[in-house]
Scaffold this active site. Structure first.
Site, PDB file in Angstrom:
ATOM      1  N   ARG A   1       0.832  -1.200   0.000  1.00  0.00           N
ATOM      2  CA  ARG A   1       0.000   0.000   0.000  1.00  0.00           C
ATOM      3  C   ARG A   1       0.870   1.255   0.000  1.00  0.00           C
ATOM      4  NH1 ARG A   1      -5.181   0.794   0.702  1.00  0.00           N
ATOM      5  NH2 ARG A   1      -5.512  -1.348   1.395  1.00  0.00           N
TER       6      ARG A   1
ATOM      7  N   CYS B   1     -15.404   2.349   0.925  1.00  0.00           N
ATOM      8  CA  CYS B   1     -14.012   2.328   1.375  1.00  0.00           C
ATOM      9  C   CYS B   1     -13.913   2.319   2.900  1.00  0.00           C
ATOM     10  CB  CYS B   1     -13.297   3.559   0.815  1.00  0.00           C
ATOM     11  SG  CYS B   1     -11.637   3.809   1.485  1.00  0.00           S
TER      12      CYS B   1
ATOM     13  N   TRP C   1     -12.203   6.748  -9.014  1.00  0.00           N
ATOM     14  CA  TRP C   1     -13.488   7.149  -8.449  1.00  0.00           C
ATOM     15  C   TRP C   1     -14.122   8.253  -9.274  1.00  0.00           C
ATOM     16  CZ3 TRP C   1     -15.014   3.863  -4.921  1.00  0.00           C
ATOM     17  CH2 TRP C   1     -14.091   3.267  -4.049  1.00  0.00           C
TER      18      TRP C   1
ATOM     19  N   PHE D   1      -5.223   8.313  -6.706  1.00  0.00           N
ATOM     20  CA  PHE D   1      -6.337   9.205  -6.395  1.00  0.00           C
ATOM     21  C   PHE D   1      -7.229   8.506  -5.368  1.00  0.00           C
ATOM     22  CE2 PHE D   1      -5.311   9.761 -10.979  1.00  0.00           C
ATOM     23  CZ  PHE D   1      -4.625  10.965 -10.852  1.00  0.00           C
TER      24      PHE D   1
ATOM     25  N   VAL E   1      -9.455   8.078  -1.582  1.00  0.00           N
ATOM     26  CA  VAL E   1     -10.375   8.673  -0.616  1.00  0.00           C
ATOM     27  C   VAL E   1     -10.034   8.085   0.740  1.00  0.00           C
ATOM     28  CG1 VAL E   1     -12.277   9.159  -2.188  1.00  0.00           C
ATOM     29  CG2 VAL E   1     -12.098   6.877  -1.190  1.00  0.00           C
TER      30      VAL E   1
ATOM     31  N   GLU F   1      -4.947  11.258   4.475  1.00  0.00           N
ATOM     32  CA  GLU F   1      -4.613  10.095   5.304  1.00  0.00           C
ATOM     33  C   GLU F   1      -5.699   9.955   6.366  1.00  0.00           C
ATOM     34  OE1 GLU F   1      -3.836   7.121   7.354  1.00  0.00           O
ATOM     35  OE2 GLU F   1      -2.560   7.437   5.587  1.00  0.00           O
ATOM     36  N   SER F   2      -6.476   8.879   6.283  1.00  0.00           N
ATOM     37  CA  SER F   2      -7.663   8.740   7.136  1.00  0.00           C
ATOM     38  C   SER F   2      -7.340   8.759   8.621  1.00  0.00           C
ATOM     39  CB  SER F   2      -8.415   7.458   6.787  1.00  0.00           C
ATOM     40  OG  SER F   2      -7.639   6.304   7.084  1.00  0.00           O
TER      41      SER F   2
ATOM     42  N   TYR G   1      -6.606  -6.967   2.566  1.00  0.00           N
ATOM     43  CA  TYR G   1      -6.176  -6.581   1.220  1.00  0.00           C
ATOM     44  C   TYR G   1      -4.960  -7.387   0.779  1.00  0.00           C
ATOM     45  CZ  TYR G   1      -9.392  -2.660   1.088  1.00  0.00           C
ATOM     46  OH  TYR G   1     -10.532  -1.892   1.058  1.00  0.00           O
TER      47      TYR G   1
END
Length: 363
Positions: free
Chosen positions: A17, A48, A81, A152, A154, A169-170, A220
């Site tokens: 990742r 997501c 997306w 790209f 989300v 960055e979540s 993943y």
């Protein structure tokens, strides 16, 4: 979540990742990004898991009227997306109490019959880009940086004033939301909560570190593995750490039974100290997707959560049914359709399984 054209698999067939690019913050002392109501916007996919955690935190902190949201279409094609076309937008869309601009969090008995990957149902398949009427999330990235050359992804936390990306960055976005910088604008009807109390921060960080690598990202690494050897190693690792979570929750549940009785114990079931923390928020999006998607689509089928991990399932049901911030931000239509229709290398025919039914057992 990556677009499928940018999978970063190494020579041994393992999934890698890529790190996020925009890593700024919001604070009163920041030279540019200062807290304000209506200045910032969140771009997400309801499918997501990384974006999901930001939606949960936004709701828990009472920020749904402070930070707007646009939702991309559940189908991710070769260009990544996309939003619903602006010309197809409608007025008076359904408004969720958590501000999804028209995307309800309900599931249906047969969400896949007759639905095309290019379907355009305003407020159901996604929303328009409310700010620029862009067609693609990629256009936001190029607006922020014309020379941008990475994925790209989300979520995107966008600044409407300077018209650029603050952070994508979540894990950092949820800490921005939780930090208190928006508290003065928060909905007073939402009970205040600190998801990162100082006395638990080190424990939360420790849980987050191994949950991220082995569970959040582990599914993943299993699903995108390109060799049998790598897949078997990764899926075994996922279940080793799911069992570790089960063991933690079993101890917590037994302690809660002793303290509150069996009737009320499950409602006290969290990863730490009988209280909801960031650790729960970061784990939930993976576990709520596990049985509906990861068991089948990512071949994480040594067991289901429902069938093999009693206390993890109780924890999931407690969050889903007893807290609207979790229930209302979980859209199984988007989740199931996205994964099964957007990864032709994993699921070439794009057939979406109907089960499990019910998706989450009653609490």
């Amino acid at each position: 979540m990556t677009d499928r054209t940018k999978w970063a698999n190494s020579e041994d067939g393992s999934f890698k990742r890529q790190a996020s690019t925009f890593r700024d913050t919001i604070s009163p002392s920041h030279s540019v990004f200062k807290p304000a109501k209506g200045r910032y916007w969140l771009y997400v996919s309801l499918a997501c898991p990384w974006a999901h955690r930001t939606l949960i935190t936004r709701a828990l902190k009472g920020l749904t009227s402070v930070i707007g949201v646009s939702v991309v279409h559940w189908h991710m094609d070769t260009q990544g997306w996309r939003f619903l076309p602006y010309e197809e937008s409608t007025k008076g869309e359904y408004k969720s109490p958590y501000g999804f601009s028209g995307v309800p969090g309900e599931t249906h008995s047969n969400p896949t019959s007759g639905i095309r990957n290019d379907s355009v149902r305003p407020g159901v398949d996604g929303t328009i880009d409310h700010n620029y009427h862009y067609k693609r999330i990629s256009e936001l990235y190029y607006k922020a940086n014309p020379d941008y050359s990475a994925r790209f992804t989300v979520p995107v936390l966008w600044d409407l004033e300077t018209q650029t990306i603050v952070n994508n960055e979540s894990s950092e976005i949820i800490r921005i939301f939780n930090s208190g910088v928006f508290d003065e604008f928060a909905d007073p009807k939402v009970e205040p909560i600190d998801l990162l109390p100082s006395d638990l921060e080190s424990q939360i960080d420790e849980i987050n570190s191994w949950v991220y690598d082995n569970v959040n990202n582990g599914v993943y690494k299993s699903g995108f593995a390109e060799s049998q050897e790598v897949y078997e190693k990764q899926v075994s690792n996922v279940f080793e750490h799911v069992q570790k979570l089960e063991n933690i929750l079993r101890v917590n549940y037994e302690r809660a039974v002793d303290k509150y009785g069996e009737k009320d114990a499950a409602s006290k079931l969290f990863l730490l100290n009988e209280q909801l923390t960031e650790a729960d928020v970061r784990l939930y999006p993976t576990i709520v997707r596990f049985d509906p998607v990861y068991v089948q689509h990512f071949k994480c089928n040594l067991s289901t959560v429902r069938g093999g991990f009693k206390h993890l399932d109780l924890w999931l049901r407690n969050l889903y049914w007893n807290n609207d911030a979790f229930h209302e931000t979980t859209n199984f239509d988007h989740i199931k359709l996205h994964y099964t229709r957007s990864h032709p290398r994993v699921n070439p025919l794009g057939i979406t399984p109907l089960g499990p039914d019910p998706v989450i057992l009653p609490f």
